[in-house]
Motif scaffolding. Sequence first.
Motif, PDB file in Angstrom:
ATOM      1  N   PHE A   1      23.537 -37.297 -17.383  1.00 29.81           N
ATOM      2  CA  PHE A   1      23.732 -35.877 -17.069  1.00 29.81           C
ATOM      3  C   PHE A   1      23.061 -34.973 -18.109  1.00 29.81           C
ATOM      4  CE2 PHE A   1      27.462 -37.436 -14.531  1.00 29.81           C
ATOM      5  CZ  PHE A   1      26.951 -37.035 -13.313  1.00 29.81           C
ATOM      6  N   ILE A   2      23.072 -35.380 -19.371  1.00 30.45           N
ATOM      7  CA  ILE A   2      22.367 -34.599 -20.396  1.00 30.45           C
ATOM      8  C   ILE A   2      20.869 -34.605 -20.116  1.00 30.45           C
ATOM      9  CG2 ILE A   2      21.738 -34.516 -22.840  1.00 30.45           C
ATOM     10  CD1 ILE A   2      24.573 -35.593 -23.442  1.00 30.45           C
ATOM     11  N   ALA A   3      20.341 -35.781 -19.774  1.00 34.87           N
ATOM     12  CA  ALA A   3      18.911 -35.889 -19.469  1.00 34.87           C
ATOM     13  C   ALA A   3      18.546 -35.083 -18.224  1.00 34.87           C
ATOM     14  CB  ALA A   3      18.522 -37.357 -19.294  1.00 34.87           C
ATOM     15  N   CYS A   4      19.409 -35.122 -17.218  1.00 34.28           N
ATOM     16  CA  CYS A   4      19.170 -34.312 -16.009  1.00 34.28           C
ATOM     17  C   CYS A   4      19.105 -32.828 -16.356  1.00 34.28           C
ATOM     18  CB  CYS A   4      20.287 -34.552 -14.991  1.00 34.28           C
ATOM     19  SG  CYS A   4      20.156 -36.097 -14.065  1.00 34.28           S
ATOM     20  N   PHE A   5      20.042 -32.396 -17.175  1.00 32.19           N
ATOM     21  CA  PHE A   5      20.109 -30.974 -17.571  1.00 32.19           C
ATOM     22  C   PHE A   5      18.844 -30.557 -18.311  1.00 32.19           C
ATOM     23  CE2 PHE A   5      21.249 -27.731 -20.735  1.00 32.19           C
ATOM     24  CZ  PHE A   5      21.720 -26.727 -19.897  1.00 32.19           C
ATOM     25  N   LEU A   6      18.317 -31.465 -19.134  1.00 36.95           N
ATOM     26  CA  LEU A   6      17.151 -31.128 -19.944  1.00 36.95           C
ATOM     27  C   LEU A   6      15.827 -31.287 -19.189  1.00 36.95           C
ATOM     28  CD1 LEU A   6      18.162 -32.848 -23.316  1.00 36.95           C
ATOM     29  CD2 LEU A   6      18.234 -30.408 -22.776  1.00 36.95           C
ATOM     30  N   LEU A   7      15.769 -32.269 -18.267  1.00 34.22           N
ATOM     31  CA  LEU A   7      14.477 -32.645 -17.683  1.00 34.22           C
ATOM     32  C   LEU A   7      14.210 -32.084 -16.285  1.00 34.22           C
ATOM     33  CD1 LEU A   7      14.407 -36.396 -18.811  1.00 34.22           C
ATOM     34  CD2 LEU A   7      13.202 -34.472 -19.853  1.00 34.22           C
ATOM     35  N   ILE A   8      15.239 -31.972 -15.453  1.00 29.95           N
ATOM     36  CA  ILE A   8      15.012 -31.558 -14.062  1.00 29.95           C
ATOM     37  C   ILE A   8      14.418 -30.153 -13.948  1.00 29.95           C
ATOM     38  CG2 ILE A   8      16.167 -30.983 -11.883  1.00 29.95           C
ATOM     39  CD1 ILE A   8      17.935 -33.396 -12.266  1.00 29.95           C
ATOM     40  N   PRO A   9      14.875 -29.160 -14.742  1.00 29.17           N
ATOM     41  CA  PRO A   9      14.305 -27.813 -14.594  1.00 29.17           C
ATOM     42  C   PRO A   9      12.785 -27.762 -14.759  1.00 29.17           C
ATOM     43  CG  PRO A   9      16.301 -27.727 -15.911  1.00 29.17           C
ATOM     44  CD  PRO A   9      15.979 -29.183 -15.714  1.00 29.17           C
ATOM     45  N   SER A  10      12.226 -28.597 -15.637  1.00 27.59           N
ATOM     46  CA  SER A  10      10.776 -28.553 -15.872  1.00 27.59           C
ATOM     47  C   SER A  10       9.997 -29.637 -15.133  1.00 27.59           C
ATOM     48  CB  SER A  10      10.484 -28.675 -17.373  1.00 27.59           C
ATOM     49  OG  SER A  10      11.019 -29.880 -17.892  1.00 27.59           O
ATOM     50  N   LEU A  11      10.654 -30.781 -14.875  1.00 30.91           N
ATOM     51  CA  LEU A  11       9.943 -31.912 -14.276  1.00 30.91           C
ATOM     52  C   LEU A  11      10.399 -32.257 -12.864  1.00 30.91           C
ATOM     53  CD1 LEU A  11       9.825 -34.276 -17.407  1.00 30.91           C
ATOM     54  CD2 LEU A  11       7.991 -32.819 -16.520  1.00 30.91           C
ATOM     55  N   ALA A  12      11.391 -31.555 -12.348  1.00 29.78           N
ATOM     56  CA  ALA A  12      11.897 -31.758 -10.983  1.00 29.78           C
ATOM     57  C   ALA A  12      12.293 -33.222 -10.751  1.00 29.78           C
ATOM     58  CB  ALA A  12      10.852 -31.281  -9.972  1.00 29.78           C
ATOM     59  N   LEU A  13      11.780 -33.833  -9.680  1.00 28.64           N
ATOM     60  CA  LEU A  13      12.187 -35.197  -9.335  1.00 28.64           C
ATOM     61  C   LEU A  13      11.763 -36.221 -10.393  1.00 28.64           C
ATOM     62  CD1 LEU A  13      11.513 -35.348  -5.487  1.00 28.64           C
ATOM     63  CD2 LEU A  13      13.672 -34.937  -6.667  1.00 28.64           C
TER      64      LEU A  13
END
Length: 399
Positions: free
Chosen positions: A358-370
Amino acid sequence: MIPKSLSKISLVSFGNIFNAVLGFLFLSTVAKTLTIADFGKYALLTSLLVSLSKIIDFGTNSIFVAKSITNENKILNTFLSLKIVLFIICVPISFAFLYFLKIASIENLILFFYGLVFYGINITLFAFFQRDEKFNFAVLINTVPASIKGLFAVLILSGIIRINVTQAFAIFSISMLASAIFLGRIASELRSFKFSTSGVTELLHQSLFAGFSQLVSNGWSAISNSIAKIVKTFTDVGIFSLADKIASIFSLVSISIFTVLLPKNAARKRDKQNYDFKETIIIAGGILAVSFLTTLVAGFFVDFVFKGKYEQSIPLINILVIASALTAIHTFIENYFYVEEKTHQLFYITLTKLAVFFIACFLLIPSLALKGLALAQLCAAAAALIATLSLIIIRPAKS
């Protein structure tokens, strides 16, 4: 030296992969027939059904197998009674998820309910066949439903029938009923069953940590698909789900290994022998080798089968394949905690995995999407493997 369990693992793996090929034939047919958005809905429904049905297991299968082998106490009535209780709990939780994700049509709710019933039968049968090391039947209870899906895939591809999302989900759900034909194999034990709440709370307590871990592990695709739906669209769910499904071949391998090694190592403990770590290391190395080979061909496979329709899935596949391989390793190693009756440690592994994810999702999804979602899975898988190995390595210091 080749591990003695390799032949059994190969049998179960071959059966599981054969079933997966039939399942993938149906999945790819649905993916090619429906729009990407409709396929996303189908993928979300099916991943939720498979994942939430594991509430009916909730770690009780493995505890039943281990205790049946290592102890003389009979827990059949308690085991089956708890299955009924867990099914009753599972239904409202499942319906709540469908409502939250806005896919709770009347048809979906009905099909989901029947799917839970049929998966519950399948899950219970698996425990008996694993306990008795009847691995051929442990495979066949999934081969018959997979064959039904394969038949429908052929009918759809040949143009004999046409399907929509609801009909595709109906085939997926109802096909699992076919595993009930093997109930006769445990008929004598079922006839002696009497529902009783005695011991149910104790068994549930014993399975609590393992059940939570198992639910998260088996529900990983559903978690990822749900996040894709919440932050993106059904089209994104379809793109991500296809890549995730291809990578999930390693989850089949881990299930095969876990199926064989749990009763084997439980028997070693009964006979006062040490857990076989050498065999575990050899098998883990084999999984990593196969995963790297898979990354070389997976993208070409998707392009060849879907003719560019799921081109956006290709960059995700290599990341998810490595993540799936790491997950497969830490998953089958978890049989150690069942054998040593230290299932509470699985809870810490799962919490670590979820927190990192969940931490990685929070950090990565906004800029890298899928791609960020895929990388989050890789980070979580690596963290879970490190946590699993750490708890086993520091074992002597705690004894």
